[in-house]
Design a protein around this motif. Sequence first.
Motif: not given
Length: 394
Positions: A331-351
């Motif tokens: 993701q070249k242009q929406d990199r910040g949003l990509a980081v947020a999605v990755t972080s949210t999925m990490r916390n959501g799936i783990g929890g």
Amino acid sequence: MVMNKQGLLLIGTVGLMIGGIDIYLAALPMLVDYFNTSPEFMQLTIMVSPLVSAIVSFFWGRQADLKCHKNLMLLSLFMFAFGVLICASSFNKWTFLFGRVVQSIGGSGLSNISIVLLYDVFKEEKEHARYIALYGAMFPIVFALSPILGAQILVYLHWRMCFIFILLVSILFYAGYYFWFEKSRQPKTSNAKAGSALPSLKRLLTNKLFMTLCIGHALPIAVSMLFTSNSSFIFQIFYGLNPTTYSVVQCLPILLNFFGAFYYQYILEKHSINYTIKVAGYSVIVFVCGLVYLIIMPNETFVPFLIIMGAFMFYMSFSISSCMTKAIDSQKQDRGLAVAVTSTMRNGIGGAIVLGASFFYNATPDPMYMAMMITSIALITVLLVIYPFLQKAK
């Protein structure tokens, strides 16, 4: 890999964020008395951190696609430090809880913006993977050591000093970012407009390769969370260890995770990131075989479980770092949003996995073993079947 001062500051920021979450755990009983409240309320002050972080994660991620990354990091540090200051000076439980909320908002920014800044400082894909490996290794290390540091502070000083210590470190980090980082300029593309957040998010969520990599990043962390949340029961109740022995034993897999991050960097010097994803998949197959052994052949000693879990933790960076690097690099242009999605999925799936496993508690480790096995089989499918297929289709 030789770290420069910017890289050290970025990795240290993760440690600061995590340390601020749980450094006061040893003080919870005295805080219950000090604020004349219930243990459940003080537990809420801990749980508010991942909840608030998940809620505001997309805000920080989207702002990273629109605004100067350095300024966003300074704002995050200011909010984090301000929340810590409120906690340190609070005289009632509601002020303390408010301080934790403000601290968590800033902490979410530290977590997201530090990854985005990593891509500003380092341009090569393998450099991203190496630093993300250390980034991931910081989580279990600091989660384990921060309460110990807090307990030592309580031996000699007031509980407020736990927060004052974090405040002083935050000020040092603020100075480091102010003097060592330059302002970034965001390209004014159609994808970087404030009104395009929802279309960009939809594009990410419907990108099969990106979402597959996010899942490959999240599932091994879920296995680690299953171990962390159940280790006290397994080692102390099922295997009969005393608290002192348990505190040492449970740190061994965490240390192996830290050393595994450096071994991962060594492998990256000679092989591609796709190769490390294959290695991760094969290591998880071995882990599943170990879990089958533990279920079929129960042991009176904790050593087999410790070896099997330690081996998994050692190779965990291979999937966590490689999948996250590939996902964000795509993701070249929406990199910040990509980081947020990755972080949210990490916390959501783990929890969700940890919560689901808790419903099947039966006074044995078997429910945890089964949850780990199901999660690991899903991870093997992602790493060795779905990801290669999508790579070829691409």
